[in-house]
Motif scaffolding. Structure first.
Motif, PDB file in Angstrom:
ATOM      1  N   HIS A 144     -25.661  -5.672 -43.325  1.00 28.85           N
ATOM      2  CA  HIS A 144     -25.710  -4.892 -42.179  1.00 28.85           C
ATOM      3  C   HIS A 144     -24.433  -4.617 -41.416  1.00 28.85           C
ATOM      4  O   HIS A 144     -23.386  -5.207 -41.824  1.00 28.85           O
ATOM      5  CB  HIS A 144     -26.692  -5.678 -40.971  1.00 28.85           C
ATOM      6  N   VAL A 145     -24.508  -3.600 -40.762  1.00 21.46           N
ATOM      7  CA  VAL A 145     -23.285  -3.079 -40.146  1.00 21.46           C
ATOM      8  C   VAL A 145     -23.379  -3.222 -38.483  1.00 21.46           C
ATOM      9  O   VAL A 145     -24.626  -2.485 -38.093  1.00 21.46           O
ATOM     10  CB  VAL A 145     -22.898  -1.743 -40.654  1.00 21.46           C
ATOM     11  N   VAL A 146     -22.795  -3.731 -37.646  1.00 21.63           N
ATOM     12  CA  VAL A 146     -22.995  -3.647 -36.168  1.00 21.63           C
ATOM     13  C   VAL A 146     -21.571  -3.092 -35.620  1.00 21.63           C
ATOM     14  O   VAL A 146     -20.536  -3.742 -35.987  1.00 21.63           O
ATOM     15  CB  VAL A 146     -23.314  -4.855 -35.540  1.00 21.63           C
ATOM     16  N   THR A 147     -21.772  -2.251 -35.061  1.00 22.37           N
ATOM     17  CA  THR A 147     -20.216  -1.906 -33.997  1.00 22.37           C
ATOM     18  C   THR A 147     -20.599  -2.150 -32.495  1.00 22.37           C
ATOM     19  O   THR A 147     -21.579  -1.823 -32.013  1.00 22.37           O
ATOM     20  CB  THR A 147     -19.873  -0.309 -34.171  1.00 22.37           C
ATOM     21  N   VAL A 148     -19.437  -2.516 -31.805  1.00 24.02           N
ATOM     22  CA  VAL A 148     -19.317  -2.858 -30.385  1.00 24.02           C
ATOM     23  C   VAL A 148     -18.529  -1.717 -29.845  1.00 24.02           C
ATOM     24  O   VAL A 148     -17.311  -1.843 -30.268  1.00 24.02           O
ATOM     25  CB  VAL A 148     -19.015  -4.262 -30.123  1.00 24.02           C
ATOM     26  N   ASP A 149     -19.247  -1.041 -28.813  1.00 21.11           N
ATOM     27  CA  ASP A 149     -18.101  -0.253 -27.800  1.00 21.11           C
ATOM     28  C   ASP A 149     -17.709  -0.793 -27.023  1.00 21.11           C
ATOM     29  O   ASP A 149     -18.145  -1.250 -25.896  1.00 21.11           O
ATOM     30  CB  ASP A 149     -19.060   1.190 -27.661  1.00 21.11           C
ATOM     31  N   PHE A 150     -16.332  -1.049 -26.903  1.00 19.83           N
ATOM     32  CA  PHE A 150     -15.592  -1.708 -25.987  1.00 19.83           C
ATOM     33  C   PHE A 150     -15.568  -0.811 -24.574  1.00 19.83           C
ATOM     34  O   PHE A 150     -15.329  -1.467 -23.530  1.00 19.83           O
ATOM     35  CB  PHE A 150     -14.307  -2.433 -26.363  1.00 19.83           C
ATOM     36  N   PRO A 166      -8.642 -18.372 -22.403  1.00 20.59           N
ATOM     37  CA  PRO A 166      -7.384 -18.981 -21.844  1.00 20.59           C
ATOM     38  C   PRO A 166      -6.250 -18.025 -21.964  1.00 20.59           C
ATOM     39  O   PRO A 166      -5.335 -17.960 -21.241  1.00 20.59           O
ATOM     40  CB  PRO A 166      -7.590 -20.249 -23.125  1.00 20.59           C
ATOM     41  N   ARG A 167      -6.317 -17.166 -23.330  1.00 21.90           N
ATOM     42  CA  ARG A 167      -5.298 -16.385 -23.479  1.00 21.90           C
ATOM     43  C   ARG A 167      -5.125 -15.362 -22.551  1.00 21.90           C
ATOM     44  O   ARG A 167      -4.023 -14.421 -22.253  1.00 21.90           O
ATOM     45  CB  ARG A 167      -5.160 -15.837 -24.904  1.00 21.90           C
ATOM     46  N   GLY A 168      -6.244 -14.841 -21.891  1.00 15.46           N
ATOM     47  CA  GLY A 168      -6.407 -14.007 -20.782  1.00 15.46           C
ATOM     48  C   GLY A 168      -5.944 -14.266 -19.503  1.00 15.46           C
ATOM     49  O   GLY A 168      -6.012 -13.526 -18.715  1.00 15.46           O
ATOM     50  N   GLY A 169      -5.804 -15.476 -19.267  1.00 12.73           N
ATOM     51  CA  GLY A 169      -5.258 -16.167 -17.945  1.00 12.73           C
ATOM     52  C   GLY A 169      -6.615 -16.669 -17.168  1.00 12.73           C
ATOM     53  O   GLY A 169      -6.207 -17.024 -16.303  1.00 12.73           O
ATOM     54  N   GLY A 170      -7.650 -17.015 -18.016  1.00 11.01           N
ATOM     55  CA  GLY A 170      -8.572 -17.808 -17.320  1.00 11.01           C
ATOM     56  C   GLY A 170      -9.974 -16.983 -17.245  1.00 11.01           C
ATOM     57  O   GLY A 170     -10.387 -16.501 -18.265  1.00 11.01           O
ATOM     58  N   VAL A 179      -9.108  -4.620 -19.378  1.00 13.81           N
ATOM     59  CA  VAL A 179      -7.584  -4.529 -19.293  1.00 13.81           C
ATOM     60  C   VAL A 179      -7.276  -5.527 -20.171  1.00 13.81           C
ATOM     61  O   VAL A 179      -6.146  -5.152 -20.937  1.00 13.81           O
ATOM     62  CB  VAL A 179      -7.157  -4.995 -17.780  1.00 13.81           C
ATOM     63  N   TYR A 180      -7.766  -6.714 -20.681  1.00 14.43           N
ATOM     64  CA  TYR A 180      -7.144  -7.630 -21.455  1.00 14.43           C
ATOM     65  C   TYR A 180      -7.333  -7.089 -23.061  1.00 14.43           C
ATOM     66  O   TYR A 180      -6.602  -7.309 -23.884  1.00 14.43           O
ATOM     67  CB  TYR A 180      -7.781  -9.060 -21.281  1.00 14.43           C
ATOM     68  N   VAL A 181      -8.418  -6.476 -23.342  1.00 12.57           N
ATOM     69  CA  VAL A 181      -8.690  -5.764 -24.605  1.00 12.57           C
ATOM     70  C   VAL A 181      -7.927  -4.731 -25.106  1.00 12.57           C
ATOM     71  O   VAL A 181      -7.933  -4.291 -26.276  1.00 12.57           O
ATOM     72  CB  VAL A 181      -9.909  -5.639 -25.151  1.00 12.57           C
ATOM     73  N   ARG A 182      -6.998  -4.061 -24.230  1.00 14.36           N
ATOM     74  CA  ARG A 182      -6.161  -2.991 -24.263  1.00 14.36           C
ATOM     75  C   ARG A 182      -4.800  -3.256 -24.256  1.00 14.36           C
ATOM     76  O   ARG A 182      -4.235  -3.039 -23.003  1.00 14.36           O
ATOM     77  CB  ARG A 182      -6.748  -2.197 -23.154  1.00 14.36           C
ATOM     78  N   ASP A 197     -11.304 -12.545 -29.094  1.00 15.04           N
ATOM     79  CA  ASP A 197     -11.596 -13.457 -27.841  1.00 15.04           C
ATOM     80  C   ASP A 197     -12.761 -13.195 -26.898  1.00 15.04           C
ATOM     81  O   ASP A 197     -13.569 -14.116 -26.696  1.00 15.04           O
ATOM     82  CB  ASP A 197     -10.314 -13.399 -27.078  1.00 15.04           C
ATOM     83  N   VAL A 198     -12.973 -11.836 -26.610  1.00 15.05           N
ATOM     84  CA  VAL A 198     -13.853 -11.369 -25.694  1.00 15.05           C
ATOM     85  C   VAL A 198     -15.230 -11.659 -26.368  1.00 15.05           C
ATOM     86  O   VAL A 198     -16.210 -12.203 -25.619  1.00 15.05           O
ATOM     87  CB  VAL A 198     -13.658 -10.121 -25.421  1.00 15.05           C
TER      88      VAL A 198
END
Length: 309
Positions: A144-150, A166-170, A179-182, A197-198
């Protein structure tokens, strides 16, 4: 004597009520999952991922279940390529899961196109070239294929009341997670790693006892998540319900790995990653035979946490 007999009777009644309570709770969860997936499945966009098969012979199907999970960020315009490219492999007994992250700049052969980065094989309207590239690389059958639109993932994070990265500051709310994923520069942690991470944090919340026992919160999270997903047309509502029930009653042991990179180089302005041919072959063999724990024991540097931190 009478007191002892009465105590045993009370104990028996308490046990009966406890068993009845568990049965009722289980029935409520099953009924709720059934109703939720019936409603939420209508929100999910279906894509004809397997209607135009990639060139070549596909690997044989097995009792394992493998999902190609693609992170897609359409914040400016429809994305021309995938960011995060993940293989989510469930063992035949569904008791274990292995997630393998493929660097989005991995240099691979794309059926019908020649060499290119694995992310460039993805098209929002036709993911079959990416399926063909991954199957040709790994010899693992994609079910199967699943895409996630951030671009639509902020409300998903808010539905969890925030996630801990943790890597995103908490603790991050939806706006902070976007903001973190970009990342703002190529020198920053890559977008694919940040998306992973998200995703891990959100799916961890989805399977947490606190969420599963709060049905309104569980519904809101699934409702928002479904609006950010696209799935192939072969993933039936019944299979979707089975996955939801599996998550509700038995969270599988999960191992996260990164496909090993031998070296990186530039082709003009493009940076590409060349996977290690020997270790990659070992990894794909381990994945097909459900022996990734043995692979990780030999190559602990390829565990996601080790590779990223």
């Amino acid at each position: 004597m009478a007191k002892s007999t009465n105590s045993r009777r009370r104990g028996g009644r308490i046990l009966q009520f406890a068993v009845l309570g568990v049965a009722l709770l289980s029935g409520l969860v099953i009924a709720s999952v059934f109703l939720l997936t019936e409603r939420i499945a209508d929100n999910i966009v279906r894509i004809p991922a397997f209607d135009s098969p990639a060139a070549g012979v596909r690997p044989p199907d097995t009792a394992a279940l493998t999902v190609l999970l693609i992170g897609d960020d359409t914040r400016v315009e429809p994305s021309a390529q995938g960011d995060a490219v993940l293989l989510v492999h469930l063992s035949p007994d569904r008791g274990r899961a292995t997630i393998v992250a493929l660097p989005d700049d991995s240099w691979v052969e794309i059926p019908g196109r020649g060499a290119g980065t694995i992310a460039s094989a993805y098209s929002e309207d036709d993911p079959s070239p990416l399926i063909g590239a991954v199957e040709q690389l790994t010899a693992v059958h994609i079910d199967h294929v699943v895409t996630v639109d951030f671009a639509r993932f902020g409300p998903v994070v808010d539905a969890t009341h925030g996630i801990d990265v943790p890597r995103g500051g908490g603790h991050l709310d939806g706006a902070a997670a976007l903001v973190y994923v970009r990342p703002q520069s190529d020198a920053d942690l890559g977008r694919a790693e940040r998306q992973q991470d998200v995703l891990r944090a959100v799916f961890g919340e989805l399977a947490s006892p606190a969420t599963l026992t709060d049905l309104p919160a569980y519904y809101e999270l699934l409702e928002q998540l479904s609006r950010s997903l696209r799935m192939d047309t072969t993933l039936s509502d019944g299979n979707l319900r089975s996955v939801a029930l599996m998550a509700a009653f038995r969270r599988p042991g999960v191992m996260s790995l990164v496909a090993p990179v031998a070296n990186r180089e530039r082709y003009g302005t493009q940076s590409v990653a060349h996977l290690d041919p020997v270790r990659s072959a070992e990894l794909w063999t381990a994945l097909r035979s459900d022996a990734t724990a043995d692979y990780a024991a030999l190559h602990p540097q390829d565990l996601l946490d080790a590779a990223s931190g």
